[in-house]
Motif scaffolding. Structure first.
Motif, PDB file in Angstrom:
ATOM      1  N   ALA A  35       7.528-135.558   9.771  1.00  0.00           N
ATOM      2  CA  ALA A  35       6.178-135.958  10.166  1.00  0.00           C
ATOM      3  C   ALA A  35       6.145-136.160  11.675  1.00  0.00           C
ATOM      4  O   ALA A  35       7.072-136.751  12.247  1.00  0.00           O
ATOM      5  N   SER A  36       5.105-135.666  12.332  1.00  0.00           N
ATOM      6  CA  SER A  36       4.997-135.742  13.786  1.00  0.00           C
ATOM      7  C   SER A  36       3.875-136.697  14.204  1.00  0.00           C
ATOM      8  O   SER A  36       2.802-136.708  13.598  1.00  0.00           O
ATOM      9  N   TYR A  37       4.150-137.482  15.247  1.00  0.00           N
ATOM     10  CA  TYR A  37       3.166-138.438  15.763  1.00  0.00           C
ATOM     11  C   TYR A  37       3.143-138.376  17.286  1.00  0.00           C
ATOM     12  O   TYR A  37       4.196-138.303  17.922  1.00  0.00           O
ATOM     13  N   THR A  38       1.942-138.417  17.861  1.00  0.00           N
ATOM     14  CA  THR A  38       1.805-138.526  19.313  1.00  0.00           C
ATOM     15  C   THR A  38       1.219-139.882  19.714  1.00  0.00           C
ATOM     16  O   THR A  38       1.046-140.147  20.897  1.00  0.00           O
ATOM     17  N   HIS A  39       0.920-140.718  18.715  1.00  0.00           N
ATOM     18  CA  HIS A  39       0.424-142.074  18.974  1.00  0.00           C
ATOM     19  C   HIS A  39       1.264-143.055  18.163  1.00  0.00           C
ATOM     20  O   HIS A  39       1.320-142.956  16.928  1.00  0.00           O
ATOM     21  N   SER A  40       1.891-143.992  18.844  1.00  0.00           N
ATOM     22  CA  SER A  40       2.784-144.930  18.169  1.00  0.00           C
ATOM     23  C   SER A  40       2.061-145.770  17.126  1.00  0.00           C
ATOM     24  O   SER A  40       2.632-146.095  16.077  1.00  0.00           O
ATOM     25  N   GLU A  41       0.791-146.106  17.396  1.00  0.00           N
ATOM     26  CA  GLU A  41       0.061-146.951  16.441  1.00  0.00           C
ATOM     27  C   GLU A  41      -0.158-146.232  15.112  1.00  0.00           C
ATOM     28  O   GLU A  41      -0.256-146.872  14.055  1.00  0.00           O
ATOM     29  N   ASN A  42      -0.244-144.901  15.135  1.00  0.00           N
ATOM     30  CA  ASN A  42      -0.416-144.152  13.880  1.00  0.00           C
ATOM     31  C   ASN A  42       0.844-144.219  13.019  1.00  0.00           C
ATOM     32  O   ASN A  42       0.769-144.368  11.795  1.00  0.00           O
ATOM     33  N   LEU A  43       1.990-144.091  13.666  1.00  0.00           N
ATOM     34  CA  LEU A  43       3.255-144.217  12.937  1.00  0.00           C
ATOM     35  C   LEU A  43       3.383-145.622  12.359  1.00  0.00           C
ATOM     36  O   LEU A  43       3.748-145.790  11.184  1.00  0.00           O
ATOM     37  N   LEU A  44       3.085-146.629  13.159  1.00  0.00           N
ATOM     38  CA  LEU A  44       3.192-148.016  12.699  1.00  0.00           C
ATOM     39  C   LEU A  44       2.255-148.271  11.524  1.00  0.00           C
ATOM     40  O   LEU A  44       2.640-148.915  10.542  1.00  0.00           O
ATOM     41  N   TYR A  45       1.027-147.751  11.601  1.00  0.00           N
ATOM     42  CA  TYR A  45       0.055-147.942  10.517  1.00  0.00           C
ATOM     43  C   TYR A  45       0.551-147.292   9.225  1.00  0.00           C
ATOM     44  O   TYR A  45       0.465-147.903   8.150  1.00  0.00           O
ATOM     45  N   ASP A  46       1.059-146.068   9.339  1.00  0.00           N
ATOM     46  CA  ASP A  46       1.524-145.373   8.139  1.00  0.00           C
ATOM     47  C   ASP A  46       2.652-146.142   7.449  1.00  0.00           C
ATOM     48  O   ASP A  46       2.741-146.161   6.217  1.00  0.00           O
ATOM     49  N   ILE A  47       3.501-146.773   8.246  1.00  0.00           N
ATOM     50  CA  ILE A  47       4.633-147.514   7.669  1.00  0.00           C
ATOM     51  C   ILE A  47       4.201-148.869   7.132  1.00  0.00           C
ATOM     52  O   ILE A  47       4.544-149.238   6.000  1.00  0.00           O
ATOM     53  N   THR A  48       3.453-149.614   7.935  1.00  0.00           N
ATOM     54  CA  THR A  48       3.129-150.999   7.565  1.00  0.00           C
ATOM     55  C   THR A  48       1.949-151.123   6.607  1.00  0.00           C
ATOM     56  O   THR A  48       1.892-152.053   5.808  1.00  0.00           O
ATOM     57  N   GLU A  49       1.001-150.176   6.682  1.00  0.00           N
ATOM     58  CA  GLU A  49      -0.201-150.279   5.845  1.00  0.00           C
ATOM     59  C   GLU A  49      -0.192-149.314   4.660  1.00  0.00           C
ATOM     60  O   GLU A  49      -0.601-149.675   3.567  1.00  0.00           O
ATOM     61  N   ASP A  50       0.276-148.103   4.887  1.00  0.00           N
ATOM     62  CA  ASP A  50       0.260-147.100   3.820  1.00  0.00           C
ATOM     63  C   ASP A  50       1.595-146.960   3.100  1.00  0.00           C
ATOM     64  O   ASP A  50       1.709-146.195   2.143  1.00  0.00           O
ATOM     65  N   GLY A  51       2.611-147.704   3.571  1.00  0.00           N
ATOM     66  CA  GLY A  51       3.887-147.719   2.863  1.00  0.00           C
ATOM     67  C   GLY A  51       4.718-146.452   2.988  1.00  0.00           C
ATOM     68  O   GLY A  51       5.536-146.155   2.116  1.00  0.00           O
ATOM     69  N   PHE A  52       4.501-145.689   4.078  1.00  0.00           N
ATOM     70  CA  PHE A  52       5.315-144.495   4.282  1.00  0.00           C
ATOM     71  C   PHE A  52       6.776-144.887   4.456  1.00  0.00           C
ATOM     72  O   PHE A  52       7.089-145.881   5.099  1.00  0.00           O
ATOM     73  N   PHE A  53       7.663-144.066   3.889  1.00  0.00           N
ATOM     74  CA  PHE A  53       9.100-144.319   4.008  1.00  0.00           C
ATOM     75  C   PHE A  53       9.739-143.222   4.845  1.00  0.00           C
ATOM     76  O   PHE A  53       9.444-142.037   4.670  1.00  0.00           O
ATOM     77  N   PHE A  54      10.616-143.634   5.761  1.00  0.00           N
ATOM     78  CA  PHE A  54      11.387-142.676   6.550  1.00  0.00           C
ATOM     79  C   PHE A  54      12.850-143.078   6.553  1.00  0.00           C
ATOM     80  O   PHE A  54      13.187-144.265   6.611  1.00  0.00           O
ATOM     81  N   ASP A  55      13.718-142.066   6.497  1.00  0.00           N
ATOM     82  CA  ASP A  55      15.155-142.300   6.611  1.00  0.00           C
ATOM     83  C   ASP A  55      15.593-142.319   8.066  1.00  0.00           C
ATOM     84  O   ASP A  55      16.539-143.016   8.437  1.00  0.00           O
ATOM     85  N   LEU A  56      14.895-141.523   8.897  1.00  0.00           N
ATOM     86  CA  LEU A  56      15.283-141.332  10.296  1.00  0.00           C
ATOM     87  C   LEU A  56      14.041-141.212  11.155  1.00  0.00           C
ATOM     88  O   LEU A  56      13.085-140.517  10.775  1.00  0.00           O
TER      89      LEU A  56
END
Length: 239
Positions: A35-56
Motif C-alpha cells: 500500500a502506498s501513501y503520500t500523506h502520513s495522516e492517511n496511513l495513521l488513519y487506516d491503522i488507528t481507525e480502520d484497523g489496517f494491519f501491516f507487517d512492514l
C-alpha cells in the motif's frame, strides 16, 4: 501474505521504493501486498481507525504534518510487532530511531544499495517469526506461545516462568531445558536465571537489558560483554 506500507510525501520516492519492495518480495519468494501513501495522516488513519494491519512499513522521516518519527510512535500501540524501516537524509535521527525499536535505518544518500538489503532482511525475519511456537502441555491444558511474543524467561525454583506482553506462563522444566527446546538464536542468557528475547531489547544501559515494554532486566557482570556482542551480531548495523 505479507502486508507492506510505503509512506513518503514525494510520490516519485514512493514509486521507486515500491519497485524495490516488489523486487525484494520476488527475490525472497514471498507473497505480499503493498500500500502506498503520500500523506502520513492517511496511513495513521487506516491503522488507528480502520484497523489496517501491516507487517512492514517503509517510512520517510521528513514529512509535513506528522513526521516519520512521530508517526512511528503513534503506530506502535496499534501494531506493536510491525517492522519499520526509516528512510532519511539526517543522520542525527538514528539514535532516536533505535529508541523506537526501528528495524533498520537507511540514508537517502545510499538508498539504492541499502534499502533492498534492509527490506529482504525484514521479510526473512517476519517469516522466521511466524509459525514458531513454544508449546506447554500438561494433563489438563495445551498452550502455544508464539516466539515473537516471549519477552523473557526466568528460573522459578525447579520451574521456568515465560513472560509475554499478555502475562506469565509456567512450565515444569528447567530454564536450560526450555532454552534447548526453543533452539533459537534470539534467546540468550543474560544471567544464570534469566533468558531474554533479543527481538524485544531496545538498549543495554548501566548493566541492564531494557525491553520495548519498559522492563529492565539485570545482566550479570560475567555475561555483559557477551550479551552486547550477541545483540550487535544479531541485529547487525542499524546505521
Amino acid at each position: 501474505m505479507l502486508r507492506i506500507a510505503i509512506c513518503d510525501d514525494d510520490s516519485a520516492a514512493v514509486r521507486s521504493n515500491k519497485s524495490i519492495a516488489e523486487a525484494c518480495l520476488k527475490q525472497c519468494g514471498s507473497a505480499g501486498g503493498i500500500a502506498s501513501y503520500t500523506h502520513s495522516e492517511n496511513l495513521l488513519y487506516d491503522i488507528t481507525e480502520d484497523g489496517f494491519f501491516f507487517d512492514l512499513i517503509l517510512l520517510d522521516i521528513e514529512m509535513p504534518g506528522s513526521t516519520g518519527m512521530e508517526l512511528a510512535g503513534k503506530i506502535r500501540p496499534f501494531l506493536p510487532n510491525v517492522k519499520i524501516i526509516f528512510i532519511t537524509s539526517h543522520v542525527e535521527y538514528a539514535v532516536d530511531a533505535f529508541e523506537l525499536s526501528i528495524f533498520r535505518y537507511v540514508p537517502k544518500s545510499d538508498i539504492a544499495r541499502r534499502l533492498p538489503g534492509a527490506v529482504c532482511d525484514a521479510i526473512r525475519l517476519i517469516e522466521l517469526e511466524e509459525g514458531r511456537f513454544y508449546t506447554i502441555q500438561t494433563s489438563s491444558r495445551l498452550e502455544k506461545i508464539p516466539y515473537k511474543d516471549i519477552l523473557f524467561l526466568s528460573r522459578d525454583g525447579k520451574n521456568t516462568s515465560i513472560t509475554t506482553a499478555n502475562g506469565t506462563a509456567k512450565v515444569r522444566k528447567s530454564l536450560q531445558q526450555v532454552h534447548e527446546e526453543l533452539a533459537a538464536e534470539e534467546f540468550i542468557f543474560i544471567d544464570r536465571g534469566c533468558i531474554v528475547n533479543m527481538i524485544h531489547v531496545v538498549q543495554v544501559k548501566e548493566g541492564m537489558a531494557v525491553l520495548k515494554n519498559g522492563a529492565a532486566l539485570p545482566i550479570s557482570r560475567s555475561h555483559l560483554q557477551e550479551v552486547k556482542a550477541q545483540i550487535n551480531a544479531y541485529w547487525g548495523a542499524h546505521i
